[in-house]
Design a protein around this motif. Sequence first.
Motif, short mmCIF file in Angstrom:
data_model
loop_
_atom_site.label_atom_id
_atom_site.label_comp_id
_atom_site.label_asym_id
_atom_site.label_seq_id
_atom_site.Cartn_x
_atom_site.Cartn_y
_atom_site.Cartn_z
N ASP A 76 0.83 -1.21 0.00
CA ASP A 76 0.00 0.00 0.00
C ASP A 76 0.86 1.26 0.00
OD1 ASP A 76 -2.22 -1.64 0.10
OD2 ASP A 76 -2.42 -1.49 2.28
N ALA A 80 1.42 1.94 -6.75
CA ALA A 80 0.29 2.76 -7.18
C ALA A 80 -0.82 1.87 -7.72
CB ALA A 80 0.75 3.75 -8.25
N GLU A 81 -2.04 2.12 -7.29
CA GLU A 81 -3.19 1.37 -7.78
C GLU A 81 -3.81 2.03 -9.00
OE1 GLU A 81 -4.27 -1.60 -6.71
OE2 GLU A 81 -2.60 -1.65 -5.31
N THR A 82 -3.63 3.34 -9.12
CA THR A 82 -4.20 4.09 -10.25
C THR A 82 -3.12 4.97 -10.86
OG1 THR A 82 -4.85 6.00 -8.93
CG2 THR A 82 -6.45 4.20 -9.06
N ASP A 85 -2.31 7.92 -8.67
CA ASP A 85 -1.40 7.63 -7.56
C ASP A 85 0.06 7.69 -8.01
OD1 ASP A 85 -3.54 7.15 -5.87
OD2 ASP A 85 -3.42 4.97 -6.07
N HIS A 88 2.44 12.89 -9.85
CA HIS A 88 2.21 14.07 -9.05
C HIS A 88 1.74 15.18 -9.98
CE1 HIS A 88 3.08 17.74 -6.80
NE2 HIS A 88 2.85 16.98 -5.73
N ILE A 112 4.07 4.71 -6.23
CA ILE A 112 3.33 5.96 -6.02
C ILE A 112 4.29 7.13 -6.22
CG2 ILE A 112 1.71 4.86 -4.42
CD1 ILE A 112 3.17 6.27 -2.15
N TYR A 144 11.04 5.69 -0.02
CA TYR A 144 9.86 6.56 0.08
C TYR A 144 10.25 7.67 1.06
CZ TYR A 144 4.92 7.92 0.55
OH TYR A 144 3.73 8.59 0.55
#
Length: 150
Positions: A76, A80-82, A85, A88, A112, A144
């Motif tokens: 999570d 990125a799920e989409t 996501d 930027h 992400i 991250y």
Amino acid sequence: MSSSQQAAEAAGEEATDDAGDAAAEPETEAETTVTVRCTGHVRTELGEYEFEYTFAGDTLREFLDELFAEYPELQDMLIAETEADATHSGWAPTPEELPGTWTKNPLGEQTIAYARILVNGHFNENENGFDTKLEEGDRVALVYPFMFCC
């Protein structure tokens, strides 16, 4: 048939049986051990900066599948799920013609915005995506960073 011919024939049958047994045995999948380095939010989540991780297989995809099964919160945090996501809103517009062969990882294999997965210091997107081959002793970085705005 002479005794030497009978012995040779029997030896040939045994060799055939041994070859058949070898073919029937399932191949064991190789295990690979990599050094995992974590920064920012990933390090905070895991509580570790660096550790050795052994997994079945030899690709980044197989490594991530096992790691995410053990630490589902990392998936999570990193993947990125989409498309929204993964991007930027502050990125510069893309020119009409890009030099070279610029392609994005497919959806579900993108990180992400600001998060990255590196193999031996190279972004996985610049290698072979999640199909990047890993070898014993390779370094996988889960990045991250902390981002602050003024």
